[in-house]
Design a protein around this motif. Structure first.
Motif, PDB file in Angstrom:
ATOM      1  N   ALA A 167       0.876  -1.172   0.000  1.00  0.00           N
ATOM      2  CA  ALA A 167       0.000   0.000   0.000  1.00  0.00           C
ATOM      3  C   ALA A 167       0.911   1.219   0.000  1.00  0.00           C
ATOM      4  O   ALA A 167       2.009   1.181   0.559  1.00  0.00           O
ATOM      5  CB  ALA A 167      -0.919   0.014   1.213  1.00  0.00           C
ATOM      6  N   GLY A 168       0.456   2.281  -0.638  1.00  0.00           N
ATOM      7  CA  GLY A 168       1.271   3.483  -0.682  1.00  0.00           C
ATOM      8  C   GLY A 168       0.589   4.586  -1.454  1.00  0.00           C
ATOM      9  O   GLY A 168      -0.620   4.549  -1.687  1.00  0.00           O
ATOM     10  N   THR A 169       1.384   5.549  -1.879  1.00  0.00           N
ATOM     11  CA  THR A 169       0.889   6.731  -2.577  1.00  0.00           C
ATOM     12  C   THR A 169       1.476   6.786  -3.981  1.00  0.00           C
ATOM     13  O   THR A 169       2.686   6.591  -4.153  1.00  0.00           O
ATOM     14  CB  THR A 169       1.286   8.005  -1.798  1.00  0.00           C
ATOM     15  OG1 THR A 169       0.798   7.881  -0.460  1.00  0.00           O
ATOM     16  CG2 THR A 169       0.687   9.243  -2.423  1.00  0.00           C
ATOM     17  N   VAL A 170       0.644   7.048  -4.958  1.00  0.00           N
ATOM     18  CA  VAL A 170       1.084   7.150  -6.352  1.00  0.00           C
ATOM     19  C   VAL A 170       1.960   8.396  -6.503  1.00  0.00           C
ATOM     20  O   VAL A 170       1.557   9.493  -6.108  1.00  0.00           O
ATOM     21  CB  VAL A 170      -0.132   7.239  -7.311  1.00  0.00           C
ATOM     22  CG1 VAL A 170       0.327   7.464  -8.749  1.00  0.00           C
ATOM     23  CG2 VAL A 170      -0.996   5.986  -7.209  1.00  0.00           C
ATOM     24  N   GLU A 218      -3.207  -1.349   7.292  1.00  0.00           N
ATOM     25  CA  GLU A 218      -4.347  -2.272   7.165  1.00  0.00           C
ATOM     26  C   GLU A 218      -4.585  -2.635   5.706  1.00  0.00           C
ATOM     27  O   GLU A 218      -4.813  -3.808   5.382  1.00  0.00           O
ATOM     28  CB  GLU A 218      -5.606  -1.642   7.764  1.00  0.00           C
ATOM     29  CG  GLU A 218      -5.557  -1.500   9.265  1.00  0.00           C
ATOM     30  CD  GLU A 218      -6.650  -0.610   9.822  1.00  0.00           C
ATOM     31  OE1 GLU A 218      -7.025  -0.828  10.996  1.00  0.00           O
ATOM     32  OE2 GLU A 218      -7.137   0.299   9.115  1.00  0.00           O
ATOM     33  N   ALA A 219      -4.520  -1.657   4.827  1.00  0.00           N
ATOM     34  CA  ALA A 219      -4.742  -1.918   3.399  1.00  0.00           C
ATOM     35  C   ALA A 219      -3.673  -2.844   2.835  1.00  0.00           C
ATOM     36  O   ALA A 219      -3.957  -3.707   2.005  1.00  0.00           O
ATOM     37  CB  ALA A 219      -4.772  -0.606   2.627  1.00  0.00           C
ATOM     38  N   ALA A 220      -2.438  -2.682   3.291  1.00  0.00           N
ATOM     39  CA  ALA A 220      -1.341  -3.514   2.795  1.00  0.00           C
ATOM     40  C   ALA A 220      -1.520  -4.983   3.163  1.00  0.00           C
ATOM     41  O   ALA A 220      -0.963  -5.861   2.516  1.00  0.00           O
ATOM     42  CB  ALA A 220      -0.009  -3.002   3.337  1.00  0.00           C
ATOM     43  N   ASP A 227      -2.829   9.709  -5.115  1.00  0.00           N
ATOM     44  CA  ASP A 227      -3.828   8.708  -4.707  1.00  0.00           C
ATOM     45  C   ASP A 227      -3.188   7.681  -3.781  1.00  0.00           C
ATOM     46  O   ASP A 227      -2.070   7.224  -4.030  1.00  0.00           O
ATOM     47  CB  ASP A 227      -4.393   7.951  -5.921  1.00  0.00           C
ATOM     48  CG  ASP A 227      -5.368   8.764  -6.737  1.00  0.00           C
ATOM     49  OD1 ASP A 227      -5.765   9.858  -6.299  1.00  0.00           O
ATOM     50  OD2 ASP A 227      -5.745   8.280  -7.833  1.00  0.00           O
ATOM     51  N   GLU A 228      -3.909   7.298  -2.739  1.00  0.00           N
ATOM     52  CA  GLU A 228      -3.463   6.195  -1.887  1.00  0.00           C
ATOM     53  C   GLU A 228      -4.033   4.911  -2.478  1.00  0.00           C
ATOM     54  O   GLU A 228      -5.228   4.840  -2.773  1.00  0.00           O
ATOM     55  CB  GLU A 228      -3.935   6.393  -0.450  1.00  0.00           C
ATOM     56  CG  GLU A 228      -3.242   7.548   0.239  1.00  0.00           C
ATOM     57  CD  GLU A 228      -3.577   7.647   1.708  1.00  0.00           C
ATOM     58  OE1 GLU A 228      -2.657   7.901   2.502  1.00  0.00           O
ATOM     59  OE2 GLU A 228      -4.759   7.465   2.060  1.00  0.00           O
ATOM     60  N   VAL A 229      -3.176   3.932  -2.684  1.00  0.00           N
ATOM     61  CA  VAL A 229      -3.557   2.694  -3.350  1.00  0.00           C
ATOM     62  C   VAL A 229      -3.043   1.483  -2.578  1.00  0.00           C
ATOM     63  O   VAL A 229      -2.190   1.603  -1.698  1.00  0.00           O
ATOM     64  CB  VAL A 229      -3.015   2.644  -4.799  1.00  0.00           C
ATOM     65  CG1 VAL A 229      -3.623   3.741  -5.651  1.00  0.00           C
ATOM     66  CG2 VAL A 229      -1.496   2.746  -4.824  1.00  0.00           C
ATOM     67  N   TYR A 230      -3.568   0.331  -2.934  1.00  0.00           N
ATOM     68  CA  TYR A 230      -3.059  -0.929  -2.393  1.00  0.00           C
ATOM     69  C   TYR A 230      -3.204  -1.988  -3.458  1.00  0.00           C
ATOM     70  O   TYR A 230      -3.949  -1.821  -4.419  1.00  0.00           O
ATOM     71  CB  TYR A 230      -3.774  -1.327  -1.107  1.00  0.00           C
ATOM     72  CG  TYR A 230      -5.204  -1.799  -1.271  1.00  0.00           C
ATOM     73  CD1 TYR A 230      -5.538  -3.122  -1.025  1.00  0.00           C
ATOM     74  CD2 TYR A 230      -6.210  -0.930  -1.674  1.00  0.00           C
ATOM     75  CE1 TYR A 230      -6.847  -3.563  -1.168  1.00  0.00           C
ATOM     76  CE2 TYR A 230      -7.515  -1.357  -1.811  1.00  0.00           C
ATOM     77  CZ  TYR A 230      -7.832  -2.674  -1.559  1.00  0.00           C
ATOM     78  OH  TYR A 230      -9.123  -3.112  -1.707  1.00  0.00           O
ATOM     79  N   GLY A 231      -2.456  -3.092  -3.312  1.00  0.00           N
ATOM     80  CA  GLY A 231      -2.545  -4.146  -4.302  1.00  0.00           C
ATOM     81  C   GLY A 231      -1.439  -5.161  -4.158  1.00  0.00           C
ATOM     82  O   GLY A 231      -0.808  -5.274  -3.109  1.00  0.00           O
ATOM     83  N   CYS A 232      -1.214  -5.889  -5.247  1.00  0.00           N
ATOM     84  CA  CYS A 232      -0.169  -6.913  -5.302  1.00  0.00           C
ATOM     85  C   CYS A 232       0.925  -6.453  -6.247  1.00  0.00           C
ATOM     86  O   CYS A 232       0.633  -6.046  -7.372  1.00  0.00           O
ATOM     87  CB  CYS A 232      -0.744  -8.234  -5.804  1.00  0.00           C
ATOM     88  SG  CYS A 232      -1.742  -9.082  -4.599  1.00  0.00           S
ATOM     89  N   ALA A 287      -5.701  -0.976  -6.511  1.00  0.00           N
ATOM     90  CA  ALA A 287      -7.000  -0.314  -6.337  1.00  0.00           C
ATOM     91  C   ALA A 287      -6.819   0.857  -5.384  1.00  0.00           C
ATOM     92  O   ALA A 287      -5.836   0.925  -4.650  1.00  0.00           O
ATOM     93  CB  ALA A 287      -8.019  -1.298  -5.767  1.00  0.00           C
ATOM     94  N   HIS A 288      -7.796   1.758  -5.407  1.00  0.00           N
ATOM     95  CA  HIS A 288      -7.762   2.871  -4.452  1.00  0.00           C
ATOM     96  C   HIS A 288      -7.970   2.326  -3.042  1.00  0.00           C
ATOM     97  O   HIS A 288      -8.828   1.473  -2.826  1.00  0.00           O
ATOM     98  CB  HIS A 288      -8.846   3.891  -4.793  1.00  0.00           C
ATOM     99  CG  HIS A 288      -8.551   4.644  -6.040  1.00  0.00           C
ATOM    100  ND1 HIS A 288      -9.044   4.260  -7.265  1.00  0.00           N
ATOM    101  CD2 HIS A 288      -7.785   5.736  -6.252  1.00  0.00           C
ATOM    102  CE1 HIS A 288      -8.606   5.099  -8.185  1.00  0.00           C
ATOM    103  NE2 HIS A 288      -7.843   6.002  -7.601  1.00  0.00           N
ATOM    104  N   LYS A 289      -7.176   2.815  -2.107  1.00  0.00           N
ATOM    105  CA  LYS A 289      -7.285   2.392  -0.717  1.00  0.00           C
ATOM    106  C   LYS A 289      -8.563   2.960  -0.120  1.00  0.00           C
ATOM    107  O   LYS A 289      -8.844   4.143  -0.265  1.00  0.00           O
ATOM    108  CB  LYS A 289      -6.075   2.902   0.080  1.00  0.00           C
ATOM    109  CG  LYS A 289      -6.095   2.524   1.553  1.00  0.00           C
ATOM    110  CD  LYS A 289      -4.993   3.193   2.329  1.00  0.00           C
ATOM    111  CE  LYS A 289      -5.262   4.633   2.612  1.00  0.00           C
ATOM    112  NZ  LYS A 289      -6.398   4.917   3.469  1.00  0.00           N
ATOM    113  N   PRO A 290      -9.360   2.109   0.540  1.00  0.00           N
ATOM    114  CA  PRO A 290     -10.549   2.638   1.228  1.00  0.00           C
ATOM    115  C   PRO A 290     -10.131   3.685   2.263  1.00  0.00           C
ATOM    116  O   PRO A 290      -9.156   3.499   2.994  1.00  0.00           O
ATOM    117  CB  PRO A 290     -11.148   1.405   1.907  1.00  0.00           C
ATOM    118  CG  PRO A 290     -10.640   0.245   1.109  1.00  0.00           C
ATOM    119  CD  PRO A 290      -9.258   0.656   0.666  1.00  0.00           C
ATOM    120  N   LYS A 291     -10.864   4.766   2.321  1.00  0.00           N
ATOM    121  CA  LYS A 291     -10.528   5.859   3.246  1.00  0.00           C
ATOM    122  C   LYS A 291     -10.596   5.429   4.707  1.00  0.00           C
ATOM    123  O   LYS A 291      -9.944   6.009   5.557  1.00  0.00           O
ATOM    124  CB  LYS A 291     -11.441   7.047   2.994  1.00  0.00           C
ATOM    125  CG  LYS A 291     -11.220   7.681   1.625  1.00  0.00           C
ATOM    126  CD  LYS A 291     -12.024   8.943   1.465  1.00  0.00           C
ATOM    127  CE  LYS A 291     -11.944   9.523   0.078  1.00  0.00           C
ATOM    128  NZ  LYS A 291     -10.648   9.668  -0.503  1.00  0.00           N
TER     129      LYS A 291
END
Length: 93
Positions: free
Chosen positions: A4-7, A59-61, A21-26, A49-53
């Motif tokens: 998870a991180g920031t674009v 947690e998103a990671a 954008d804050e995102v998370y994924g593989c 995907a966009h990280k839920p606010k």
């Protein structure tokens, strides 16, 4: 690797994401992509995907592989015609 991180940059032809954008994924382990443990790396836009606010970055990671696994188990389980076990409990007096 889940992340998870920031674009910080956008590649040519990528839509739906913006710098900041804050995102998370593989980042790897899927589609023959290597994983990444780095401060910056290139991510496949199809695997993020966009990280839920409501979630922190930490947690998103933790979600991507767990979610993929849960989805796979659900698909497998619903495709099998296994009898469901029914529990019976003794009557209480």
């Amino acid at each position: 690797m889940d992340f998870a991180g920031t674009v910080v940059a956008i590649g040519d032809g990528v839509t739906g994401f913006a710098i900041g954008d804050e995102v998370y994924g593989c980042a790897g382990g899927l589609m023959d992509l290597p994983g990444a443990l780095a401060e910056y790396f290139k991510a496949d836009a199809r695997l993020i995907a966009h990280k839920p606010k409501t979630l922190s970055i930490r947690e998103a990671a933790a979600l991507p592989l767990v979610g993929i696994t849960a989805g796979a188990v659900r698909r497998i389980r619903t495709s099998l015609s296994l009898p469901r076990k029914t529990r019976t409990y003794p009557e209480q007096s």
